[in-house]
Design a protein around this motif. Structure first.
Motif, PDB file in Angstrom:
ATOM      1  N   VAL A  74       0.881  -1.183   0.025  1.00 29.74           N
ATOM      2  CA  VAL A  74       0.059  -0.101   0.012  1.00 29.74           C
ATOM      3  C   VAL A  74       0.946   1.290  -0.014  1.00 29.74           C
ATOM      4  O   VAL A  74       1.669   1.417   0.846  1.00 29.74           O
ATOM      5  N   VAL A  75       0.849   2.085  -1.106  1.00 29.03           N
ATOM      6  CA  VAL A  75       1.384   3.297  -0.960  1.00 29.03           C
ATOM      7  C   VAL A  75       0.641   4.583  -1.418  1.00 29.03           C
ATOM      8  O   VAL A  75      -0.363   4.325  -1.980  1.00 29.03           O
ATOM      9  N   ALA A  76       1.195   5.590  -1.250  1.00 30.23           N
ATOM     10  CA  ALA A  76       0.501   6.872  -1.428  1.00 30.23           C
ATOM     11  C   ALA A  76       0.972   7.326  -2.900  1.00 30.23           C
ATOM     12  O   ALA A  76       1.980   7.142  -3.463  1.00 30.23           O
ATOM     13  N   SER A  77      -0.209   7.983  -3.361  1.00 32.83           N
ATOM     14  CA  SER A  77      -0.070   8.563  -4.885  1.00 32.83           C
ATOM     15  C   SER A  77       0.676   9.732  -4.716  1.00 32.83           C
ATOM     16  O   SER A  77       0.796  10.542  -3.812  1.00 32.83           O
ATOM     17  N   PRO A  78       1.658  10.322  -5.741  1.00 38.12           N
ATOM     18  CA  PRO A  78       2.004   9.537  -6.799  1.00 38.12           C
ATOM     19  C   PRO A  78       3.019   8.393  -6.621  1.00 38.12           C
ATOM     20  O   PRO A  78       3.895   8.508  -5.577  1.00 38.12           O
ATOM     21  N   ILE A  91      -4.818  -1.659 -14.376  1.00 40.35           N
ATOM     22  CA  ILE A  91      -5.201  -0.490 -13.629  1.00 40.35           C
ATOM     23  C   ILE A  91      -6.692  -0.576 -13.242  1.00 40.35           C
ATOM     24  O   ILE A  91      -7.475  -0.712 -14.437  1.00 40.35           O
ATOM     25  N   GLU A  92      -7.307  -0.520 -11.954  1.00 42.89           N
ATOM     26  CA  GLU A  92      -8.590  -0.469 -11.657  1.00 42.89           C
ATOM     27  C   GLU A  92      -8.650   0.809 -10.746  1.00 42.89           C
ATOM     28  O   GLU A  92      -8.025   0.745  -9.653  1.00 42.89           O
ATOM     29  N   ALA A  93      -9.436   1.595 -11.113  1.00 41.08           N
ATOM     30  CA  ALA A  93      -9.708   2.879 -10.410  1.00 41.08           C
ATOM     31  C   ALA A  93     -10.949   2.543  -9.471  1.00 41.08           C
ATOM     32  O   ALA A  93     -11.969   1.953  -9.965  1.00 41.08           O
ATOM     33  N   GLU A  94     -10.742   2.921  -8.097  1.00 34.75           N
ATOM     34  CA  GLU A  94     -11.654   2.344  -7.289  1.00 34.75           C
ATOM     35  C   GLU A  94     -11.764   3.322  -5.993  1.00 34.75           C
ATOM     36  O   GLU A  94     -11.237   4.378  -6.068  1.00 34.75           O
ATOM     37  N   ILE A  95     -12.954   3.259  -5.114  1.00 32.04           N
ATOM     38  CA  ILE A  95     -13.218   4.139  -3.962  1.00 32.04           C
ATOM     39  C   ILE A  95     -12.319   3.115  -2.675  1.00 32.04           C
ATOM     40  O   ILE A  95     -12.888   1.865  -2.714  1.00 32.04           O
ATOM     41  N   ALA A  96     -11.804   3.695  -2.024  1.00 31.42           N
ATOM     42  CA  ALA A  96     -11.078   3.130  -0.721  1.00 31.42           C
ATOM     43  C   ALA A  96     -11.358   4.020   0.505  1.00 31.42           C
ATOM     44  O   ALA A  96     -11.669   5.304   0.537  1.00 31.42           O
ATOM     45  N   PHE A  97     -11.167   3.088   1.471  1.00 32.19           N
ATOM     46  CA  PHE A  97     -11.575   3.746   2.936  1.00 32.19           C
ATOM     47  C   PHE A  97     -10.338   3.304   3.776  1.00 32.19           C
ATOM     48  O   PHE A  97      -9.761   2.069   3.525  1.00 32.19           O
ATOM     49  N   ARG A  98     -10.143   4.118   4.799  1.00 35.98           N
ATOM     50  CA  ARG A  98      -9.257   3.870   5.826  1.00 35.98           C
ATOM     51  C   ARG A  98      -9.992   3.615   7.466  1.00 35.98           C
ATOM     52  O   ARG A  98     -11.112   4.534   7.580  1.00 35.98           O
ATOM     53  N   LYS A 213      -7.242  -1.151  12.964  1.00 34.32           N
ATOM     54  CA  LYS A 213      -7.207   0.435  12.849  1.00 34.32           C
ATOM     55  C   LYS A 213      -6.193   0.714  11.831  1.00 34.32           C
ATOM     56  O   LYS A 213      -5.028   0.199  11.985  1.00 34.32           O
ATOM     57  N   GLY A 214      -6.328   1.668  10.975  1.00 37.89           N
ATOM     58  CA  GLY A 214      -5.254   1.919   9.804  1.00 37.89           C
ATOM     59  C   GLY A 214      -5.280   1.292   8.562  1.00 37.89           C
ATOM     60  O   GLY A 214      -4.718   1.389   7.663  1.00 37.89           O
ATOM     61  N   ASP A 215      -5.880  -0.042   8.712  1.00 38.90           N
ATOM     62  CA  ASP A 215      -6.086  -0.907   7.303  1.00 38.90           C
ATOM     63  C   ASP A 215      -7.055   0.085   6.265  1.00 38.90           C
ATOM     64  O   ASP A 215      -7.916   0.883   6.532  1.00 38.90           O
ATOM     65  N   PHE A 216      -6.584  -0.276   5.039  1.00 37.16           N
ATOM     66  CA  PHE A 216      -7.219   0.314   4.137  1.00 37.16           C
ATOM     67  C   PHE A 216      -8.120  -0.749   3.425  1.00 37.16           C
ATOM     68  O   PHE A 216      -7.930  -2.034   3.433  1.00 37.16           O
ATOM     69  N   VAL A 217      -9.444  -0.393   3.039  1.00 34.29           N
ATOM     70  CA  VAL A 217     -10.215  -1.306   2.134  1.00 34.29           C
ATOM     71  C   VAL A 217     -10.560  -0.481   1.022  1.00 34.29           C
ATOM     72  O   VAL A 217     -11.130   0.445   0.847  1.00 34.29           O
ATOM     73  N   THR A 218     -10.218  -1.312  -0.179  1.00 36.60           N
ATOM     74  CA  THR A 218     -10.552  -0.956  -1.646  1.00 36.60           C
ATOM     75  C   THR A 218     -12.016  -1.651  -2.286  1.00 36.60           C
ATOM     76  O   THR A 218     -11.959  -2.920  -1.866  1.00 36.60           O
ATOM     77  N   THR A 219     -12.875  -1.037  -2.624  1.00 40.05           N
ATOM     78  CA  THR A 219     -14.454  -1.369  -2.884  1.00 40.05           C
ATOM     79  C   THR A 219     -14.685  -1.984  -4.228  1.00 40.05           C
ATOM     80  O   THR A 219     -15.753  -1.820  -4.431  1.00 40.05           O
ATOM     81  N   GLY A 220     -13.877  -2.122  -5.198  1.00 37.40           N
ATOM     82  CA  GLY A 220     -14.338  -2.707  -6.477  1.00 37.40           C
ATOM     83  C   GLY A 220     -13.948  -1.658  -7.535  1.00 37.40           C
ATOM     84  O   GLY A 220     -14.034  -0.419  -7.370  1.00 37.40           O
ATOM     85  N   SER A 221     -13.842  -2.294  -8.710  1.00 36.89           N
ATOM     86  CA  SER A 221     -13.511  -1.478  -9.864  1.00 36.89           C
ATOM     87  C   SER A 221     -14.903  -0.642 -10.177  1.00 36.89           C
ATOM     88  O   SER A 221     -15.907  -1.241 -10.324  1.00 36.89           O
ATOM     89  N   LEU A 222     -14.359   0.528 -10.702  1.00 39.64           N
ATOM     90  CA  LEU A 222     -15.460   1.441 -11.155  1.00 39.64           C
ATOM     91  C   LEU A 222     -15.536   1.476 -12.828  1.00 39.64           C
ATOM     92  O   LEU A 222     -16.707   1.674 -13.257  1.00 39.64           O
ATOM     93  N   MET A 223     -14.483   0.551 -13.329  1.00 38.16           N
ATOM     94  CA  MET A 223     -14.722   0.682 -15.026  1.00 38.16           C
ATOM     95  C   MET A 223     -14.075  -0.636 -15.465  1.00 38.16           C
ATOM     96  O   MET A 223     -14.024  -0.786 -16.695  1.00 38.16           O
ATOM     97  N   GLY A 224     -13.783  -1.615 -14.720  1.00 41.63           N
ATOM     98  CA  GLY A 224     -13.043  -2.663 -14.995  1.00 41.63           C
ATOM     99  C   GLY A 224     -11.643  -2.500 -15.129  1.00 41.63           C
ATOM    100  O   GLY A 224     -11.025  -1.500 -14.771  1.00 41.63           O
ATOM    101  N   ILE A 225     -10.734  -3.264 -16.001  1.00 44.19           N
ATOM    102  CA  ILE A 225      -9.290  -3.145 -15.985  1.00 44.19           C
ATOM    103  C   ILE A 225      -8.842  -2.221 -17.094  1.00 44.19           C
ATOM    104  O   ILE A 225      -9.323  -2.617 -18.375  1.00 44.19           O
TER     105      ILE A 225
END
Length: 250
Positions: A74-78, A91-98, A213-225
């Motif tokens: 897990v790394v920060a952008s860029p 590349i899969e663009a997604e919504i993530a939560f911490r 606490k501190g885990d990230f969760v990403t919730t699935g592709s918005l447009m596929g790969i």
């Protein structure tokens, strides 16, 4: 699945990670035969390569059952990932939560209100898709699930202020590769990301002792790969939600 079957599959996947040499397939004597066996292989890999820093979830439709997998990078952008270390450049663009607090196993299932209260921040994200197999498209779905659902890494953007009032089911999104727009959409294959996050929280509570606490969760592709070439620079532009950048230097 017996512990030794899961351990054999995990050893092969871990060696493929270490060496960069893709597997053809898992042998029949350790190939997962059902979802439970695929998750047992995930657990065996995590036991030997952790710690788990994030989780991914997703579903093929807004009402379908979700799938789950741990993420170790897990790394920060860029962020930059050398092209020589990649196989798919997916590349899969997604919504993530911490997550703001531990969500351990308990008697009652977590509901949406519980999960909303446990979110520290929301982020735009790119899931970097990679595989431990030489031809990932020929691998059966259960084997892909065992291989952490073809995850390579999670790259997250800046936290979004006042995200609770925004539409997370249909966020605008454009993916640009080397300045050219290659995909645009508005929507999430799995529907409401909070539905998926709630389901994952209960899955992890039963399977691993719960999200931390501190885990990230990403919730699935918005447009596929979307696939990028070696040397590319990629921007996932989420409009009001910000952007995420990733590059593959040669």
């Amino acid at each position: 699945m017996t512990d030794d079957r899961a351990a054999r599959a995990a050893a092969l996947l871990l060696e493929a990670r270490r060496s960069g040499k893709g597997l053809g397939e898992l042998p029949a004597n350790c190939r997962p035969r059902n979802v439970a066996e695929a998750y047992a292989i995930q657990d065996a890999v995590a036991d030997r390569s952790g710690p788990i820093r994030a989780w991914k979830t997703g579903a093929p439709s807004p009402v379908a059952e979700a799938s789950y997998a741990p993420i170790f990078t897990v790394v920060a952008s860029p962020s930059r990932f050398p092209a020589a270390a990649q196989r798919l450049f997916g590349i899969e663009a997604e919504i993530a939560f911490r997550i703001a607090k531990d969500l351990p196993k308990r008697g009652a299932a977590y509901d949406r209100a519980d999960i909303l209260a446990a979110i520290a921040s929301m982020h735009p994200a790119i899931e970097l898709v990679d595989s431990r197999f030489s031809d990932w498209q020929k691998v059966d779905p259960l084997t892909k699930l065992a291989d952490n659902q073809s995850n390579g890494a999670l790259v997250y953007g800046a936290a979004v202020a006042e995200w609770r009032g925004l539409d997370l089911i249909r966020p605008p999104l454009a993916v640009r590769i080397d300045g050219a727009t290659v995909a645009e959409t508005s929507g999430n294959n799995g529907g409401d990301p909070l539905r998926l996050l709630t389901a994952l929280s209960n899955h992890c509570a039963a399977r691993t002792g719960g999200l931390r606490k501190g885990d990230f969760v990403t919730t699935g592709s918005l447009m596929g790969i979307v696939f990028a070439p070696p040397g590319a620079e990629v921007i996932a532009d989420f409009g009001r939600l910000g952007e995420v950048r990733i590059a593959f230097p040669t």
